[in-house]
Write a protein that holds these residues in place. Structure first.
Motif, mmCIF file in Angstrom:
data_model
loop_
_atom_site.group_PDB
_atom_site.id
_atom_site.type_symbol
_atom_site.label_atom_id
_atom_site.label_comp_id
_atom_site.label_asym_id
_atom_site.label_seq_id
_atom_site.Cartn_x
_atom_site.Cartn_y
_atom_site.Cartn_z
ATOM 1 N N ALA A 241 -108.215 104.789 -30.463
ATOM 2 C CA ALA A 241 -107.703 106.120 -30.334
ATOM 3 C C ALA A 241 -106.700 106.354 -31.249
ATOM 4 O O ALA A 241 -106.423 107.146 -31.816
ATOM 5 N N LEU A 242 -105.861 105.355 -31.538
ATOM 6 C CA LEU A 242 -104.445 105.618 -32.631
ATOM 7 C C LEU A 242 -105.324 105.688 -34.034
ATOM 8 O O LEU A 242 -104.813 106.541 -34.725
ATOM 9 N N ASN A 243 -106.294 105.272 -34.294
ATOM 10 C CA ASN A 243 -106.945 105.220 -35.482
ATOM 11 C C ASN A 243 -107.827 106.408 -35.841
ATOM 12 O O ASN A 243 -108.125 106.748 -36.992
ATOM 13 N N LYS A 244 -108.388 106.928 -34.891
ATOM 14 C CA LYS A 244 -109.558 107.946 -34.676
ATOM 15 C C LYS A 244 -108.594 109.349 -35.329
ATOM 16 O O LYS A 244 -109.266 109.965 -36.158
ATOM 17 N N ALA A 245 -107.359 109.672 -35.063
ATOM 18 C CA ALA A 245 -106.631 110.639 -35.540
ATOM 19 C C ALA A 245 -106.660 110.679 -37.187
ATOM 20 O O ALA A 245 -106.615 111.613 -37.739
ATOM 21 N N LYS A 246 -106.518 109.348 -37.817
ATOM 22 C CA LYS A 246 -106.392 109.093 -39.285
ATOM 23 C C LYS A 246 -107.673 109.635 -39.783
ATOM 24 O O LYS A 246 -107.812 110.032 -41.010
ATOM 25 N N GLN A 247 -108.673 109.052 -39.068
ATOM 26 C CA GLN A 247 -110.068 109.174 -39.701
ATOM 27 C C GLN A 247 -110.917 110.200 -38.921
ATOM 28 O O GLN A 247 -112.047 109.863 -38.514
ATOM 29 N N GLN A 248 -110.418 111.455 -38.690
ATOM 30 C CA GLN A 248 -111.045 112.457 -37.949
ATOM 31 C C GLN A 248 -112.647 112.720 -38.329
ATOM 32 O O GLN A 248 -113.368 112.779 -37.386
ATOM 33 N N GLY A 249 -112.722 112.874 -39.583
ATOM 34 C CA GLY A 249 -114.081 113.160 -40.051
ATOM 35 C C GLY A 249 -115.194 111.919 -39.596
ATOM 36 O O GLY A 249 -116.206 112.178 -39.146
ATOM 37 N N ASP A 250 -114.902 110.669 -40.016
ATOM 38 C CA ASP A 250 -115.517 109.518 -39.757
ATOM 39 C C ASP A 250 -115.594 109.442 -38.217
ATOM 40 O O ASP A 250 -116.998 109.288 -37.841
ATOM 41 N N TYR A 251 -114.635 109.687 -37.279
ATOM 42 C CA TYR A 251 -114.849 109.609 -35.900
ATOM 43 C C TYR A 251 -115.891 110.541 -35.307
ATOM 44 O O TYR A 251 -116.528 110.161 -34.472
ATOM 45 N N GLN A 252 -115.701 111.816 -35.816
ATOM 46 C CA GLN A 252 -116.796 112.973 -35.207
ATOM 47 C C GLN A 252 -118.096 112.502 -35.680
ATOM 48 O O GLN A 252 -119.021 112.628 -34.877
ATOM 49 N N ARG A 253 -118.268 111.928 -36.859
ATOM 50 C CA ARG A 253 -119.687 111.625 -37.118
ATOM 51 C C ARG A 253 -120.109 110.281 -36.271
ATOM 52 O O ARG A 253 -121.241 110.480 -35.754
ATOM 53 N N PHE A 254 -119.233 109.489 -35.934
ATOM 54 C CA PHE A 254 -119.609 108.416 -35.001
ATOM 55 C C PHE A 254 -120.106 108.812 -33.803
ATOM 56 O O PHE A 254 -120.901 108.297 -33.177
ATOM 57 N N LEU A 255 -119.110 109.926 -33.133
ATOM 58 C CA LEU A 255 -119.520 110.668 -31.924
ATOM 59 C C LEU A 255 -120.723 111.309 -31.916
ATOM 60 O O LEU A 255 -121.623 110.912 -30.931
ATOM 61 N N GLU A 256 -121.222 111.983 -32.843
ATOM 62 C CA GLU A 256 -122.401 112.592 -32.658
ATOM 63 C C GLU A 256 -123.599 111.744 -33.224
ATOM 64 O O GLU A 256 -124.509 111.836 -32.342
ATOM 65 N N ASN A 257 -123.446 110.748 -33.717
ATOM 66 C CA ASN A 257 -124.660 109.864 -33.939
ATOM 67 C C ASN A 257 -124.575 108.882 -32.742
ATOM 68 O O ASN A 257 -125.766 108.516 -32.353
ATOM 69 N N SER A 258 -123.562 108.571 -31.963
ATOM 70 C CA SER A 258 -123.549 107.837 -30.819
ATOM 71 C C SER A 258 -124.543 108.658 -29.828
ATOM 72 O O SER A 258 -125.503 108.240 -29.093
ATOM 73 N N LYS A 259 -123.933 110.105 -29.693
ATOM 74 C CA LYS A 259 -124.791 110.962 -28.607
ATOM 75 C C LYS A 259 -126.209 111.051 -28.855
ATOM 76 O O LYS A 259 -127.161 111.030 -28.091
ATOM 77 N N GLN A 290 -119.725 100.325 -37.779
ATOM 78 C CA GLN A 290 -119.273 101.560 -38.767
ATOM 79 C C GLN A 290 -117.843 101.868 -38.325
ATOM 80 O O GLN A 290 -116.814 102.181 -38.998
ATOM 81 N N LEU A 291 -117.684 101.799 -36.823
ATOM 82 C CA LEU A 291 -116.389 102.298 -36.282
ATOM 83 C C LEU A 291 -115.151 101.188 -36.397
ATOM 84 O O LEU A 291 -114.263 101.678 -36.647
ATOM 85 N N ASP A 292 -115.622 100.090 -36.225
ATOM 86 C CA ASP A 292 -114.852 98.904 -36.551
ATOM 87 C C ASP A 292 -114.225 98.963 -38.012
ATOM 88 O O ASP A 292 -112.980 98.822 -38.150
ATOM 89 N N GLN A 293 -114.952 99.494 -39.048
ATOM 90 C CA GLN A 293 -114.813 99.394 -40.271
ATOM 91 C C GLN A 293 -113.507 100.515 -40.683
ATOM 92 O O GLN A 293 -112.755 99.880 -41.438
#
Length: 363
Positions: A241-259, A290-293
């Motif tokens: 949660a702390l890191n997703k704010a910094k990497q918003q684009g990467d995180y949104q891609r992760f969410l959509e790909n996971s869904k 990828q999320l881990d990276q």
């Protein structure tokens, strides 16, 4: 309330995540979770003036209580029973809405969800103890409860203590078997608790919440390997949660790909297609790496990576289960394969195969 001499005993199963971890903490995002035949058992018996809460896990911290003006009053404050106490409060709030008189009782907790030396497997023991406590108290007070209401009561109790997470482990413990779980909006729940009467909150639809029971293909075999090192789900979820704010684009891609991955995997269950399910397990593993990276949560530890690599060598697919960082990995393999060699190789690398089966909850 049931008769004074009746001992009520109920159990709730532990769980493992199959896929969809981390994304599931966002409202409406899916995960697949399975309930296992390892249980928390809660027993309740009426008491006269002094009640007790005793857990085989925490013998030295058993607590004793009385009731004053309808409230529980404790004799010792420092205890590890927060989930049990939250479950009691929520169930007794429900009892009050039905104008049931509150009683005094001895409540005993026993758990299979830890190893013999007390280390956690990561099977969702806090969720199972919450569910089992509420089930037992609903019997004790003779409260009407179905699976949907039990989920909501346990979700409120658990969320009050933990404050994060998807509540998917509560869903697995309540509904049993294999489930596809879409998490509800926890920010909505915080507001709803302030704005709706308790009985209204239990009866209404919760935004985003969806639970679908899944049937696995006939040849699917689930294997569970334990790395022997426990992980803290709350801390790992916080770190992401702390890191997703910094990497918003990467995180949104992760969410959509996971869904998208989970949607295809759920279809694999609906169509009884083992190969499709296995392909998406691989995709989900890659997405978590990828999320881990960009979050540096250390989801797939070296031993969990070894667990996955060994499973692939013997024709299976595998990934971390839950938050990762330790605990368990899962493998999905066609039971026609030579499973004994895979398990022997895990053992040779200090990965402990856990002989658990899927548990189905009775209606």
């Amino acid at each position: 309330m049931k008769g004074h001499d009746v001992l009520i005993s109920v159990k709730a199963p532990g769980k493992l995540y199959i896929a969809g971890e981390y994304a599931v903490v966002e409202a409406g995002f899916p995960a697949i979770i399975v309930a296992l035949d390892q249980f928390v058992t809660v027993s309740i018996q009426a008491a006269d003036q002094i009640g007790s809460i005793v857990s085989s896990q925490y013998q030295e911290n058993s607590i004793y209580w009385r009731r004053e003006d309808g409230e529980m009053v404790f004799d010792n404050r420092d205890n590890p029973f927060h989930y049990i106490l939250s479950a009691i409060k929520v169930t007794e709030d429900y009892a009050k809405t039905l104008e049931k008189p509150l009683g005094i009782y001895h409540l005993t907790v026993e758990s299979d969800l830890d190893s013999h030396d007390g280390r956690k497997y990561g099977l969702g023991s806090s969720a199972a103890v919450t569910v089992a406590t509420i089930k037992a108290l609903c019997k004790f007070y003779d409260l009407p409860v179905d699976h949907d209401k039990l989920f909501k009561l346990a979700a409120i109790a658990h969320f009050t203590v933990q404050g994060n997470g998807s509540l998917g482990d509560i869903a697995a413990s309540v509904y049993g078997g294999w489930i596809a779980y879409h998490s509800f909006d926890r920010e909505w729940l915080k507001l709803a608790q302030k704005n709706y009467a308790f009985d209204t909150l239990l009866d209404m639809d919760w935004p985003g919440l969806n639970v679908e029971l899944l049937t696995p293909p006939a040849g699917l075999k689930l294997l569970v390997g334990w790395t022997g090192s426990p992980a803290s789900t709350s801390h790992l979820v916080d770190r992401v949660a702390l890191n997703k704010a910094k990497q918003q684009g990467d995180y949104q891609r992760f969410l959509e790909n996971s869904k998208a991955c989970l949607k295809r995997m759920i279809n694999g269950f609906r169509e009884q297609n083992l190969k499709a399910i296995q392909a998406e397990i691989n995709v989900n593993r890659d997405l978590l790496n990828q999320l881990d990276q960009f979050t540096h949560a250390h989801i797939e530890t070296p031993l969990l990576q070894k667990l996955c690599d060994i499973a692939q060598t013997f024709g299976g697919v595998a990934k971390t289960s839950g938050a990762g960082g330790g605990d368990c990995g899962i493998a999905i393999i066609d039971q026609k394969n030579d499973i004994s060699k895979l398990l022997a190789s895990w053992q040779a690398h200090q990965i402990i195969p856990l002989n658990f089966n899927v548990h189905h909850v009775e209606e």
